[in-house]
Design a protein around this motif. Structure first.
Motif, short mmCIF file in Angstrom:
data_model
loop_
_atom_site.label_atom_id
_atom_site.label_comp_id
_atom_site.label_asym_id
_atom_site.label_seq_id
_atom_site.Cartn_x
_atom_site.Cartn_y
_atom_site.Cartn_z
N SER A 1 34.64 31.61 34.02
CA SER A 1 35.66 31.33 35.03
C SER A 1 36.18 29.92 34.91
O SER A 1 37.39 29.68 35.03
CB SER A 1 35.08 31.54 36.44
N SER B 1 39.96 29.01 34.03
CA SER B 1 40.67 28.22 35.02
C SER B 1 41.27 26.96 34.39
O SER B 1 42.40 26.58 34.70
CB SER B 1 39.72 27.85 36.16
N TYR C 1 40.04 37.68 36.47
CA TYR C 1 38.62 37.56 36.11
C TYR C 1 37.83 37.01 37.30
O TYR C 1 36.75 37.52 37.63
CB TYR C 1 38.44 36.67 34.88
N ALA C 2 38.35 35.97 37.95
CA ALA C 2 37.67 35.39 39.11
C ALA C 2 37.52 36.43 40.24
O ALA C 2 36.48 36.48 40.91
CB ALA C 2 38.42 34.16 39.61
#
Length: 183
Positions: free
Chosen positions: A30, A34, A102-103
């Protein structure tokens, strides 16, 4: 790439990456996604290098690898392969959506759901705490609430989780009834 198609590609790759990750790797993956998403948003040069058709695929991968090296290097091999694949396929524009999706998958896995609740009237702290407790119990996990108010709801509330909406407002009920009557 068209926005809907970008989202579709990002969902496919995020799901695949999530499925090959161990839970211990979720935070690392993550964080790297990010960071790439932030780079995409903040750096016009990065976006242009990824979107320029004159830049070869190999050079695109080198650019990404150089940026990631400056941020501490690749920490997870499947993440590296996923990003390389997207860059090679000229789909780097999906990086922000990939990071976000994904998060969300990780949050869902951990039962920490981020809900957007809209109430007909402004709520005090007691109402929000009660609502949070009831939703946590109903959903079987921790929830984070973003609470807003909208007088157009007349009464009741709406709850949004990602692209899903639960509408238990008076306005929504009236709209559904009007739709059924007009059939």
């Amino acid at each position: 790439m068209v926005a809907g198609r970008t989202e579709k590609v990002a969902k496919r790759y995020a799901r695949a990456l999530f499925e090959v990750c161990e839970p211990k790797d979720f935070d690392v993956v993550s964080a790297q996604l990010s960071a790439l998403s932030t780079l995409w948003s903040d750096s016009a040069e990065f976006r242009q290098s990824m979107l320029n058709p004159r830049v070869s695929d190999a050079l695109r991968v080198q650019v990404v690898d150089g940026l990631v090296a400056a941020l501490g290097g690749w920490k997870h091999e499947p993440t590296k392969r996923t990003v390389h694949q997207l860059v090679s396929l000229r789909k780097a524009a999906t990086l922000p959506s990939l990071a976000q999706i994904y998060a969300a998958l990780v949050s869902e896995y951990r039962k920490s759901l981020s809900l957007e609740v809209t109430l007909a009237q402004p709520a005090n702290d007691d109402v929000v705490a009660n609502l949070k407790g009831r939703l946590s119990q109903a959903l079987g996990g921790e929830v984070a609430l973003t609470v807003t108010s909208d007088p157009a709801l007349i009464g009741g509330l709406t709850i949004r989780l990602g692209d899903k909406l639960l509408d238990r407002s008076v306005a929504g009920t009236l709209q559904r009834m009007a739709s059924q009557i007009s059939r």
